[in-house]
Scaffold this active site. Structure first.
Site, PDB file in Angstrom:
ATOM      1  N   SER A 100       0.849  -1.182   0.000  1.00  0.00           N
ATOM      2  CA  SER A 100       0.000   0.000   0.000  1.00  0.00           C
ATOM      3  C   SER A 100       0.886   1.234   0.000  1.00  0.00           C
ATOM      4  O   SER A 100       1.885   1.287   0.726  1.00  0.00           O
ATOM      5  CB  SER A 100      -0.908   0.003   1.236  1.00  0.00           C
ATOM      6  OG  SER A 100      -1.782   1.112   1.218  1.00  0.00           O
ATOM      7  N   HIS A 104       2.277  12.165  -1.026  1.00  0.00           N
ATOM      8  CA  HIS A 104       1.860  13.553  -0.868  1.00  0.00           C
ATOM      9  C   HIS A 104       2.972  14.454  -1.398  1.00  0.00           C
ATOM     10  O   HIS A 104       4.046  14.537  -0.797  1.00  0.00           O
ATOM     11  CB  HIS A 104       1.583  13.871   0.604  1.00  0.00           C
ATOM     12  CG  HIS A 104       0.429  13.118   1.180  1.00  0.00           C
ATOM     13  ND1 HIS A 104      -0.881  13.392   0.840  1.00  0.00           N
ATOM     14  CD2 HIS A 104       0.380  12.096   2.083  1.00  0.00           C
ATOM     15  CE1 HIS A 104      -1.688  12.576   1.508  1.00  0.00           C
ATOM     16  NE2 HIS A 104      -0.946  11.779   2.262  1.00  0.00           N
ATOM     17  N   HIS A 114      -2.719   7.319  -4.365  1.00  0.00           N
ATOM     18  CA  HIS A 114      -2.776   6.136  -3.505  1.00  0.00           C
ATOM     19  C   HIS A 114      -2.861   4.908  -4.401  1.00  0.00           C
ATOM     20  O   HIS A 114      -3.508   4.932  -5.448  1.00  0.00           O
ATOM     21  CB  HIS A 114      -4.018   6.208  -2.608  1.00  0.00           C
ATOM     22  CG  HIS A 114      -4.484   4.873  -2.108  1.00  0.00           C
ATOM     23  ND1 HIS A 114      -5.510   4.165  -2.718  1.00  0.00           N
ATOM     24  CD2 HIS A 114      -4.055   4.104  -1.079  1.00  0.00           C
ATOM     25  CE1 HIS A 114      -5.694   3.035  -2.064  1.00  0.00           C
ATOM     26  NE2 HIS A 114      -4.832   2.964  -1.079  1.00  0.00           N
ATOM     27  N   ARG A 118      -3.414  -6.348  -2.937  1.00  0.00           N
ATOM     28  CA  ARG A 118      -3.456  -7.167  -1.731  1.00  0.00           C
ATOM     29  C   ARG A 118      -4.085  -8.532  -2.023  1.00  0.00           C
ATOM     30  O   ARG A 118      -4.795  -8.717  -3.015  1.00  0.00           O
ATOM     31  CB  ARG A 118      -4.241  -6.457  -0.628  1.00  0.00           C
ATOM     32  CG  ARG A 118      -5.678  -6.135  -1.021  1.00  0.00           C
ATOM     33  CD  ARG A 118      -6.369  -5.273   0.028  1.00  0.00           C
ATOM     34  NE  ARG A 118      -7.739  -4.956  -0.362  1.00  0.00           N
ATOM     35  CZ  ARG A 118      -8.082  -3.905  -1.083  1.00  0.00           C
ATOM     36  NH1 ARG A 118      -7.150  -3.077  -1.525  1.00  0.00           N
ATOM     37  NH2 ARG A 118      -9.354  -3.684  -1.383  1.00  0.00           N
ATOM     38  N   HIS A 153      -6.557   7.653 -16.655  1.00  0.00           N
ATOM     39  CA  HIS A 153      -7.596   6.658 -16.928  1.00  0.00           C
ATOM     40  C   HIS A 153      -7.258   5.793 -18.138  1.00  0.00           C
ATOM     41  O   HIS A 153      -7.648   4.613 -18.180  1.00  0.00           O
ATOM     42  CB  HIS A 153      -8.953   7.343 -17.076  1.00  0.00           C
ATOM     43  CG  HIS A 153      -9.581   7.648 -15.756  1.00  0.00           C
ATOM     44  ND1 HIS A 153     -10.342   6.735 -15.059  1.00  0.00           N
ATOM     45  CD2 HIS A 153      -9.512   8.755 -14.972  1.00  0.00           C
ATOM     46  CE1 HIS A 153     -10.744   7.262 -13.917  1.00  0.00           C
ATOM     47  NE2 HIS A 153     -10.252   8.492 -13.836  1.00  0.00           N
ATOM     48  N   HIS A 183     -20.214  12.333   3.890  1.00  0.00           N
ATOM     49  CA  HIS A 183     -20.632  13.460   4.726  1.00  0.00           C
ATOM     50  C   HIS A 183     -20.315  14.808   4.082  1.00  0.00           C
ATOM     51  O   HIS A 183     -20.815  15.838   4.525  1.00  0.00           O
ATOM     52  CB  HIS A 183     -20.009  13.360   6.121  1.00  0.00           C
ATOM     53  CG  HIS A 183     -18.517  13.425   6.144  1.00  0.00           C
ATOM     54  ND1 HIS A 183     -17.728  12.311   5.975  1.00  0.00           N
ATOM     55  CD2 HIS A 183     -17.665  14.468   6.316  1.00  0.00           C
ATOM     56  CE1 HIS A 183     -16.453  12.666   6.053  1.00  0.00           C
ATOM     57  NE2 HIS A 183     -16.386  13.970   6.253  1.00  0.00           N
ATOM     58  N   GLY A 267      -2.979  -4.261  13.786  1.00  0.00           N
ATOM     59  CA  GLY A 267      -1.825  -3.953  12.948  1.00  0.00           C
ATOM     60  C   GLY A 267      -0.963  -2.862  13.545  1.00  0.00           C
ATOM     61  O   GLY A 267      -1.261  -2.292  14.599  1.00  0.00           O
ATOM     62  N   ARG A 268       0.106  -2.547  12.841  1.00  0.00           N
ATOM     63  CA  ARG A 268       1.060  -1.547  13.325  1.00  0.00           C
ATOM     64  C   ARG A 268       0.533  -0.151  12.993  1.00  0.00           C
ATOM     65  O   ARG A 268       0.459   0.242  11.836  1.00  0.00           O
ATOM     66  CB  ARG A 268       2.420  -1.770  12.670  1.00  0.00           C
ATOM     67  CG  ARG A 268       3.516  -0.855  13.173  1.00  0.00           C
ATOM     68  CD  ARG A 268       4.855  -1.309  12.602  1.00  0.00           C
ATOM     69  NE  ARG A 268       5.958  -0.535  13.133  1.00  0.00           N
ATOM     70  CZ  ARG A 268       6.478   0.542  12.537  1.00  0.00           C
ATOM     71  NH1 ARG A 268       5.958   0.973  11.396  1.00  0.00           N
ATOM     72  NH2 ARG A 268       7.506   1.171  13.077  1.00  0.00           N
TER      73      ARG A 268
END
EC number: 1.3.3.3
Length: 311
Positions: A100, A104, A114, A118, A153, A183, A267-268
């Site tokens: 993952s 930035h 991003h 997995r 794309h 939201h 997880g960490r």
């Protein structure tokens, strides 16, 4: 190609080998692009089973913060975030492997990005293993450029085409739906690909699709960085970048399935939260100026649309 969905005896080893190679390849390329800073590697072990290799770059010429994380964790029971929609997984022990990354950039004209690939397998004595692949990549611009969106794309389409013409539109729509901040009633970015619970045709087929998406990520991102990293910017652009980073943080902490899975499975924490931006700014009830480039992000780029260039 086999049409059996049987899991090969060495599936975990195959996937782990690919993921470690992918992490290395991406890190070398990002260091080359940045030209100043190298990744710091932090290897870690998880008491409940497994571990990982976190790599972080900070305060570079091009990248303000970049994290590329490999993890391979296991446990006796899947957390709620992974099993809520799959009742047959209750009571199974699991292994989860993935790479993952979140990048930035310094320059607000370079988009944040991003990517994730997995594999999950959930096993139980006297039962066939339940396994699937997931992942994708998505782009979060602060200032929109049509040619960047079209390139992003088109590269996503290229990753999917060897597996059929229906894959890209399905994964593109899934991405648009997933990376939506409910939201705020707005998208996080301009999308890309997202898929989960994928185990079509055979293990080999599914693994090849995951690899194709992983391998196409840097092909999608690097040309955009090259085009935008040297555009001059000032305090206004940096302030807007920090404001929009707030949306990124909100999504990751409220909705992101990977973040929830990592925290719920013990997880960490440092590795899980590496996705958060280095600086963020919230401003009460802020709205962009009419006709500004900032407003165009909301009107012209964030609404989901077909970005494939028409011939």
């Amino acid at each position: 190609m086999s049409i059996s969905k049987t899991l090969p005896y060495n599936a975990i080893e195959q996937i782990k080998s690919y993921l470690l190679q992918l992490q290395n390849t991406i890190c070398v390329l990002l260091e080359s692009i940045d030209g100043k800073t190298r990744f710091h590697e932090d290897s870690w072990q998880r008491a409940a089973g497994g571990g990982g290799r976190t790599r972080i770059m900070t305060n570079g010429n091009v990248f303000e913060k970049a994290g590329v994380n490999f993890s391979h964790v296991s446990g006796e029971q899947l957390p709620a975030s992974a099993s809520a929609h799959r009742e047959e997984l209750a009571g199974r022990h699991f292994s989860a492997l993935g790479v993952s990354l979140v990048i930035h950039p310094q320059n607000p004209y370079v988009p944040t990005t991003h990517a994730n690939v997995r594999f999950f397998v959930a096993e139980k004595e006297d039962s066939e293993p339940v396994w699937w692949f997931g992942g994708g990549f998505d782009l979060t611009p602060y200032y929109g450029f049509v040619e960047d969106c079209e390139h992003w794309h088109q590269t996503a389409l290229n990753a999917c085409l060897p597996f059929g013409e229906t894959i890209y539109p399905k994964f593109k729509r899934w991405c648009d739906d997933y990376f939506f901040i409910k939201h705020r009633n707005e998208a996080r970015g301009i999308g890309g690909l997202f898929f989960d619970d994928y185990n079509e045709i055979s293990f080999d087929h599914s693994f090849e699709l995951m690899r194709s998406i992983g391998d196409h990520f840097i092909l999608a991102y690097e040309p955009i960085v090259a085009r935008r990293k040297d555009i001059p910017f000032g305090n206004r652009e940096k302030a807007f970048q920090n404001y929009r980073r707030g949306r990124y943080a909100e999504f990751n902490l409220v909705y992101d399935r990977g973040t929830l899975f990592g925290l719920q499975s013990g997880g960490r924490t440092e590795s899980i939260l590496m996705s958060l931006p280095p600086t963020v700014h919230w401003e009460y009830n802020w709205h962009p100026e009419k006709g500004s480039d900032e407003e165009k992000l909301y009107t012209d780029f964030l609404p989901a649309k077909d970005w494939l260039k028409k011939e």
